[in-house]
Scaffold this active site. Structure first.
Site, mmCIF file in Angstrom:
data_model
loop_
_atom_site.group_PDB
_atom_site.id
_atom_site.type_symbol
_atom_site.label_atom_id
_atom_site.label_comp_id
_atom_site.label_asym_id
_atom_site.label_seq_id
_atom_site.Cartn_x
_atom_site.Cartn_y
_atom_site.Cartn_z
ATOM 1 N N GLU A 1 -30.914 28.377 27.173
ATOM 2 C CA GLU A 1 -30.697 28.185 28.608
ATOM 3 C C GLU A 1 -32.006 28.012 29.366
ATOM 4 O O GLU A 1 -32.040 28.131 30.589
ATOM 5 C CB GLU A 1 -29.879 29.350 29.171
ATOM 6 C CG GLU A 1 -28.505 29.434 28.514
ATOM 7 C CD GLU A 1 -27.513 30.319 29.250
ATOM 8 O OE1 GLU A 1 -27.896 30.947 30.257
ATOM 9 O OE2 GLU A 1 -26.363 30.386 28.807
ATOM 10 N N GLU B 1 -24.199 42.386 33.376
ATOM 11 C CA GLU B 1 -23.042 41.706 32.767
ATOM 12 C C GLU B 1 -22.841 42.224 31.348
ATOM 13 O O GLU B 1 -23.825 42.439 30.620
ATOM 14 C CB GLU B 1 -23.341 40.203 32.761
ATOM 15 C CG GLU B 1 -22.261 39.323 32.163
ATOM 16 C CD GLU B 1 -22.666 37.853 32.240
ATOM 17 O OE1 GLU B 1 -23.388 37.470 33.204
ATOM 18 O OE2 GLU B 1 -22.293 37.092 31.341
ATOM 19 N N LYS C 1 -16.041 31.205 33.883
ATOM 20 C CA LYS C 1 -16.406 30.062 33.041
ATOM 21 C C LYS C 1 -15.141 29.256 32.821
ATOM 22 O O LYS C 1 -14.185 29.750 32.203
ATOM 23 C CB LYS C 1 -16.924 30.562 31.688
ATOM 24 C CG LYS C 1 -18.305 31.233 31.738
ATOM 25 C CD LYS C 1 -18.540 31.953 30.417
ATOM 26 C CE LYS C 1 -19.981 32.332 30.170
ATOM 27 N NZ LYS C 1 -20.090 33.243 29.006
HETATM 28 P P1 PGA Z 1 -22.412 31.564 26.147
HETATM 29 O O1 PGA Z 1 -23.425 32.455 26.977
HETATM 30 O O2 PGA Z 1 -22.126 30.338 26.910
HETATM 31 O O3 PGA Z 1 -23.147 31.347 24.863
HETATM 32 O O4 PGA Z 1 -21.178 32.415 25.961
HETATM 33 C C1 PGA Z 1 -23.361 32.644 28.363
HETATM 34 C C2 PGA Z 1 -23.061 34.073 28.716
HETATM 35 O O5 PGA Z 1 -22.885 34.943 27.840
HETATM 36 O O6 PGA Z 1 -22.966 34.374 29.905
HETATM 37 ZN ZN ZN Z 2 -22.431 36.653 29.340
#
Ligand code: PGA
Ligand code: ZN
Length: 447
Positions: free
Chosen positions: A221, A301, A353
């Protein structure tokens, strides 16, 4: 606003992994595309991506999902009203027929769901923010007053939660915790916040390099991926970088953690490999509390694992009035799981998400449930992303208040940040910046 065409193709995400792009066109409009993202540290309760299996691309191809769009979804959607997002999404849920979208693939369904929204916006001559606001209002019209922070009531430029140091599954296990982030809550505009973030990111890179750590190599990221000696050292570096950039830790810029602890939880223990020790849930709560005492942390988180609901309860009782406790793997953007958390008094915030649940409509339902229970939504990218900017448009339009996209390196991240800069440039003061709003009722003032 009749849907005239629906198609799809296999494209690639920021890890070179295949994903689904859908293209939808409504009568009188142009073809509009959307691309499904993909996680690495996925929760068990997430909707399922459909991948081909077999030898090609190590089984990760999405030709079957693309074929499902062309042969199952397209014939069912063509001729329907593209403005009826809820009906379109319900129809795809029915066509799939499984609880986790594993037959047609959440990657296929989500890409079509989002492309339909953009196509309907285009045909109606609405901007994406206007169209997402219009769709969101169908859900949020009657949001009760329990939402004391007044999030979700009007478009808001989200306060970004930005990755500075990456660990866990996103950076080869250099650290146990997945994200060490900053929140420029004291900025007065999104653009000012962004300047601060970049200054801090550069300052942090310089400091890591000067101290002999990797201040150039980045994780999935875009956050730096240094091999530090402990998890806590990352917090120290980030605080020092805020200070070194001429900003006040806590007052101008707070910290956040994505512990992503589901991924180091086995056999009832939290295994901190970097530190060579295993902790119980109670020890984890103590550790996180110590960090909240010592550092200006505004948000944590997945402090505990997705199946450790008892641990989560202890964590919420101890820290729920002091910091935002965000359920990611825990809730998986799923309204049933979130309702369970609300009923049990677990967490006070939810990561949003889109591909964890698989349609725009269900995402809005989860956001509405969160806000109506006084939980704060954090709209989030996945670690596997593309040039798709839906989450930027959506976080602004819904007034969610927070956006978590990753760092300020790697263009799949900047695509979202830049989209918000464009909106800010064209909005000319029309929509406020969320700033401290999503943290306003926390009881401990930042240290
Ligand atoms: P991921 O990570 O898209 O690999 O799940 C993002 C997160 O954990 O917030
Ligand atoms: Zn996460």
């Amino acid at each position: 606003m009749r849907i005239e065409s629906v198609s799809a193709l296999e494209v690639f995400d920021s890890r070179g992994c295949p994903t689904v792009e859908a293209v939808v066109r409504c009568e009188g409009g142009r073809p509009c595309r959307a691309i499904a993202p993909s996680g690495a540290s996925t929760g068990r309760a997430e909707a399922k991506e459909l991948r081909d299996g077999g030898r090609r691309l190590r089984g990760k191809g999405v030709r079957l999902a693309v074929e499902n769009v062309r042969t199952v979804i397209a014939p069912a959607l063509i001729g329907r009203d593209g403005d009826h997002q809820q009906a379109i999404d319900r129809l795809m849920i029915e066509l799939d027929g499984t609880p986790d979208k594993s037959r047609l693939g959440a990657n296929a369904i989500l890409a079509v769901s989002l492309a339909t929204a953009y196509a309907a916006a285009d045909a109606a001559d609405r901007s994406p923010v206007e169209h997402f606001s219009h769709l969101w209002n169908e859900h949020a019209r009657d949001l009760p007053a329990t939402n004391e922070l007044s999030l979700g009531r009007q478009p808001l430029f989200p306060t970004p939660m930005v990755n500075m140091i990456s660990g866990g599954l996103h950076a080869g296990g250099n650290l146990d915790l997945q994200d060490f982030l900053i929140i420029p809550c004291g900025a007065t505009s999104y653009r000012e916040a962004f300047d601060w973030i970049v200054e801090i990111y550069w300052e942090l890179g310089r400091r890591l390099n000067d101290a002999g750590f990797e201040g150039t190599l980045v994780g999935d990221e875009g956050g730096y991926g240094p091999r530090l000696t402990s998890n806590e050292q990352a917090l120290e570096f980030v605080v020092a970088a805020i200070d070194g950039a001429g900003l006040k830790p806590g007052q101008d810029v707070g910290l956040a953690l994505d512990v992503a602890s589901s991924h180091f939880y086995h056999d009832g223990g939290y295994h901190l490999a970097r530190e060579g020790r295993a902790l119980s849930a109670a020890d984890m709560v103590d550790l996180l509390e110590r960090w909240v005492d010592r550092y200006p942390i505004l948000s944590i988180e997945d402090g505990l694992a997705e199946e450790d609901w008892d641990g989560w309860k202890q964590l919420t009782d101890r820290l729920g009035h002091r910091v935002n406790l965000v359920g990611d793997d825990l809730f998986a953007t799923n309204s049933r799981r979130l309702q369970n958390g609300i009923d049990r008094g677990i967490a006070n915030s939810v990561l949003i998400k889109l591909n964890q649940i698989g349609t725009l409509t269900e995402t809005f339902e989860t956001m509405r449930l969160a806000l109506s229970a006084g939980y704060r939504p954090v709209v989030s990218a996945r670690s596997g992303e593309t040039e798709d900017v839906t989450i930027a448009d959506l976080s602004l339009a819904t007034g969610a208040g927070q956006l978590k996209v990753g760092s300020v390196a790697r263009s799949e991240r900047l695509a979202k940040y830049n989209q918000l800069l464009r909106w800010e440039d064209s909005a000319a003061g029309r929509w406020p910046f969320a700033g401290r709003l999503p943290f306003a009722d926390l009881k401990t003032p930042p240290a």
